[in-house]
Design a protein around this motif. Structure first.
Motif, PDB file in Angstrom:
ATOM      1  N   ASP A  38      78.401  25.420  67.117  1.00  0.00           N
ATOM      2  CA  ASP A  38      78.939  26.223  66.013  1.00  0.00           C
ATOM      3  C   ASP A  38      79.768  25.382  65.050  1.00  0.00           C
ATOM      4  O   ASP A  38      79.838  25.682  63.847  1.00  0.00           O
ATOM      5  CB  ASP A  38      79.782  27.375  66.563  1.00  0.00           C
ATOM      6  CG  ASP A  38      78.928  28.465  67.196  1.00  0.00           C
ATOM      7  OD1 ASP A  38      77.709  28.517  66.919  1.00  0.00           O
ATOM      8  OD2 ASP A  38      79.476  29.264  67.978  1.00  0.00           O
ATOM      9  N   ALA A  39      80.390  24.323  65.547  1.00  0.00           N
ATOM     10  CA  ALA A  39      81.197  23.471  64.673  1.00  0.00           C
ATOM     11  C   ALA A  39      80.351  22.727  63.651  1.00  0.00           C
ATOM     12  O   ALA A  39      80.888  22.222  62.659  1.00  0.00           O
ATOM     13  CB  ALA A  39      82.005  22.478  65.510  1.00  0.00           C
ATOM     14  N   THR A  40      79.040  22.643  63.857  1.00  0.00           N
ATOM     15  CA  THR A  40      78.155  22.077  62.838  1.00  0.00           C
ATOM     16  C   THR A  40      78.271  22.854  61.536  1.00  0.00           C
ATOM     17  O   THR A  40      78.251  22.283  60.447  1.00  0.00           O
ATOM     18  CB  THR A  40      76.693  22.109  63.332  1.00  0.00           C
ATOM     19  OG1 THR A  40      76.532  21.159  64.382  1.00  0.00           O
ATOM     20  CG2 THR A  40      75.704  21.790  62.203  1.00  0.00           C
ATOM     21  N   PHE A  41      78.412  24.164  61.644  1.00  0.00           N
ATOM     22  CA  PHE A  41      78.399  25.048  60.481  1.00  0.00           C
ATOM     23  C   PHE A  41      79.796  25.473  60.051  1.00  0.00           C
ATOM     24  O   PHE A  41      80.002  25.802  58.880  1.00  0.00           O
ATOM     25  CB  PHE A  41      77.550  26.282  60.793  1.00  0.00           C
ATOM     26  CG  PHE A  41      76.167  25.934  61.269  1.00  0.00           C
ATOM     27  CD1 PHE A  41      75.187  25.585  60.355  1.00  0.00           C
ATOM     28  CD2 PHE A  41      75.862  25.909  62.616  1.00  0.00           C
ATOM     29  CE1 PHE A  41      73.910  25.244  60.780  1.00  0.00           C
ATOM     30  CE2 PHE A  41      74.598  25.568  63.049  1.00  0.00           C
ATOM     31  CZ  PHE A  41      73.618  25.229  62.139  1.00  0.00           C
TER      32      PHE A  41
ATOM     33  N   ARG B  90      76.668  18.038  60.879  1.00  0.00           N
ATOM     34  CA  ARG B  90      77.426  18.903  59.989  1.00  0.00           C
ATOM     35  C   ARG B  90      76.498  19.461  58.925  1.00  0.00           C
ATOM     36  O   ARG B  90      75.722  18.718  58.301  1.00  0.00           O
ATOM     37  CB  ARG B  90      78.555  18.150  59.295  1.00  0.00           C
ATOM     38  CG  ARG B  90      79.856  18.105  60.081  1.00  0.00           C
ATOM     39  CD  ARG B  90      81.006  17.771  59.139  1.00  0.00           C
ATOM     40  NE  ARG B  90      81.274  18.875  58.228  1.00  0.00           N
ATOM     41  CZ  ARG B  90      81.952  18.758  57.078  1.00  0.00           C
ATOM     42  NH1 ARG B  90      82.427  17.587  56.701  1.00  0.00           N
ATOM     43  NH2 ARG B  90      82.151  19.809  56.304  1.00  0.00           N
ATOM     44  N   PHE B  91      76.572  20.762  58.703  1.00  0.00           N
ATOM     45  CA  PHE B  91      75.824  21.444  57.651  1.00  0.00           C
ATOM     46  C   PHE B  91      76.816  21.704  56.530  1.00  0.00           C
ATOM     47  O   PHE B  91      77.744  22.503  56.687  1.00  0.00           O
ATOM     48  CB  PHE B  91      75.244  22.751  58.203  1.00  0.00           C
ATOM     49  CG  PHE B  91      74.430  23.543  57.231  1.00  0.00           C
ATOM     50  CD1 PHE B  91      73.249  23.034  56.705  1.00  0.00           C
ATOM     51  CD2 PHE B  91      74.840  24.816  56.841  1.00  0.00           C
ATOM     52  CE1 PHE B  91      72.484  23.778  55.816  1.00  0.00           C
ATOM     53  CE2 PHE B  91      74.088  25.569  55.948  1.00  0.00           C
ATOM     54  CZ  PHE B  91      72.901  25.053  55.433  1.00  0.00           C
TER      55      PHE B  91
ATOM     56  N   GLU C 251      73.935  16.752  57.838  1.00  0.00           N
ATOM     57  CA  GLU C 251      74.275  15.345  58.024  1.00  0.00           C
ATOM     58  C   GLU C 251      74.336  15.031  59.511  1.00  0.00           C
ATOM     59  O   GLU C 251      74.990  15.751  60.278  1.00  0.00           O
ATOM     60  CB  GLU C 251      75.621  15.048  57.377  1.00  0.00           C
ATOM     61  CG  GLU C 251      76.135  13.630  57.606  1.00  0.00           C
ATOM     62  CD  GLU C 251      77.548  13.436  57.101  1.00  0.00           C
ATOM     63  OE1 GLU C 251      78.002  12.279  57.074  1.00  0.00           O
ATOM     64  OE2 GLU C 251      78.209  14.441  56.757  1.00  0.00           O
ATOM     65  N   ILE C 252      73.651  13.996  59.949  1.00  0.00           N
ATOM     66  CA  ILE C 252      73.703  13.567  61.348  1.00  0.00           C
ATOM     67  C   ILE C 252      74.947  12.702  61.554  1.00  0.00           C
ATOM     68  O   ILE C 252      75.115  11.673  60.906  1.00  0.00           O
ATOM     69  CB  ILE C 252      72.431  12.794  61.741  1.00  0.00           C
ATOM     70  CG1 ILE C 252      71.208  13.705  61.629  1.00  0.00           C
ATOM     71  CG2 ILE C 252      72.562  12.241  63.166  1.00  0.00           C
ATOM     72  CD1 ILE C 252      69.900  13.011  61.923  1.00  0.00           C
ATOM     73  N   LEU C 253      75.813  13.141  62.441  1.00  0.00           N
ATOM     74  CA  LEU C 253      77.034  12.403  62.760  1.00  0.00           C
ATOM     75  C   LEU C 253      76.864  11.534  63.989  1.00  0.00           C
ATOM     76  O   LEU C 253      77.488  10.475  64.099  1.00  0.00           O
ATOM     77  CB  LEU C 253      78.189  13.385  63.001  1.00  0.00           C
ATOM     78  CG  LEU C 253      78.511  14.375  61.885  1.00  0.00           C
ATOM     79  CD1 LEU C 253      79.643  15.298  62.322  1.00  0.00           C
ATOM     80  CD2 LEU C 253      78.884  13.640  60.599  1.00  0.00           C
ATOM     81  N   ASP C 254      76.075  12.001  64.935  1.00  0.00           N
ATOM     82  CA  ASP C 254      75.887  11.303  66.208  1.00  0.00           C
ATOM     83  C   ASP C 254      74.481  11.629  66.695  1.00  0.00           C
ATOM     84  O   ASP C 254      74.163  12.787  66.952  1.00  0.00           O
ATOM     85  CB  ASP C 254      76.926  11.777  67.229  1.00  0.00           C
ATOM     86  CG  ASP C 254      76.952  10.940  68.493  1.00  0.00           C
ATOM     87  OD1 ASP C 254      75.858  10.606  69.010  1.00  0.00           O
ATOM     88  OD2 ASP C 254      78.047  10.633  68.987  1.00  0.00           O
TER      89      ASP C 254
END
Length: 270
Positions: free
Chosen positions: A144-147, A186-187, A197-200
């Motif tokens: 959920d923290a992605t969004f 992250r969206f 965005e790919i963080l990891d």
């Protein structure tokens, strides 16, 4: 919450609290959602919500829904009646509708947020999830923290089963303990549009997925970094749920997060 509950949440990244919402309140949310749907005029354009390709990200109807009540459809269901074609209603039901406001701000939820360490809880996002019979789409593995990103990460999900949810109609599935890993994506707004965005690039941890079967009225608490998903609903039964996301107001909520509320300041449980 008891000490064992808190320990289980810290260990697994989720917690299942049965009989949290009374049947009458479940029925009230379902009835109100039906009223909202009945009031929707047949749209000339139906915004489809899909976690698989994120095409809705380019639709302003979606990207500007943080301070509104809007209706999103299942892919492949555009020829169905609205009530049988919706994927979800979002994303400010808790602030703009009195029935959802009352349930979202129950004292029990406020106490739960405090027990989880949210010192200044703010209600950020709400969704009524339909998971329609036969066509309810899967939800891919995600955090959920992605969004709903904050620094530090504080987003917490309260997911309430309004129908019995089981393996047959697409219940939640989680990787217990996976919340101890990093945020993968992250969206957010970048270059004038929404993108991921790919963080990891680390793969999801090699953990055995757990199906979170939940009877009507059960509350599932989800840590913001917990990898979770749900299977499609191929059954003849609906799997309605109400999802509320809360953040701690002490954390930073960046301006590039996809969900913004320019006309509707965030409120707590009071």
């Amino acid at each position: 919450m008891s000490s064992p509950d808190l320990a289980a949440y810290a260990r697994d990244g989720f917690l299942v609290l049965e009989d949290f919402l009374p049947a009458a309140e479940c029925a009230a949310l379902q009835a109100r959602a039906a009223e909202l749907v009945a009031g929707v005029a047949a749209p000339a354009h139906r915004t489809v919500f899909s976690t698989e390709d994120q095409r809705h990200a380019d639709d302003r109807y979606f990207s500007e829904s943080g301070d509104a009540i809007r209706f999103f459809f299942e892919e492949g269901a555009t020829d169905r009646p609205t009530a049988l074609a919706l994927n979800k209603i979002g994303h400010a039901l808790h602030d703009l509708d009195p029935v959802f406001d009352r349930v979202s701000r129950r004292p029990e939820l406020a106490a739960l947020a405090r027990a989880l360490g949210l010192q200044r809880p703010l209600l950020l996002q709400s969704m009524y999830l339909f998971k329609q019979p036969h066509i309810g789409a899967p939800v891919d593995w995600h955090q959920d923290a992605t969004f709903l990103y904050t620094q530090p990460s504080t987003v917490t999900g309260f997911w309430i089963a309004l129908d019995d949810a089981d393996r047959g109609n697409g219940c939640l599935v989680a990787l217990p303990g996976g919340h101890r890993g990093p945020l993968r994506r992250r969206f957010r707004h970048r270059g004038g549009r929404l993108s991921t965005e790919i963080l990891d690039a680390t793969p999801w941890p090699a953990l055995e997925p757990v199906a979170i079967e939940a009877r009507r009225g059960t509350l599932v608490v989800l840590h913001g970094l917990l990898p979770h998903a749900s299977a499609p609903n191929r059954s003849s039964r609906s799997r309605h749920a109400y999802s509320l996301h809360v953040i701690d107001g002490r954390a930073d909520y960046p301006d590039d997060n996809w969900l913004q509320r320019p006309t509707l300041p965030l409120r707590g449980f009071a």
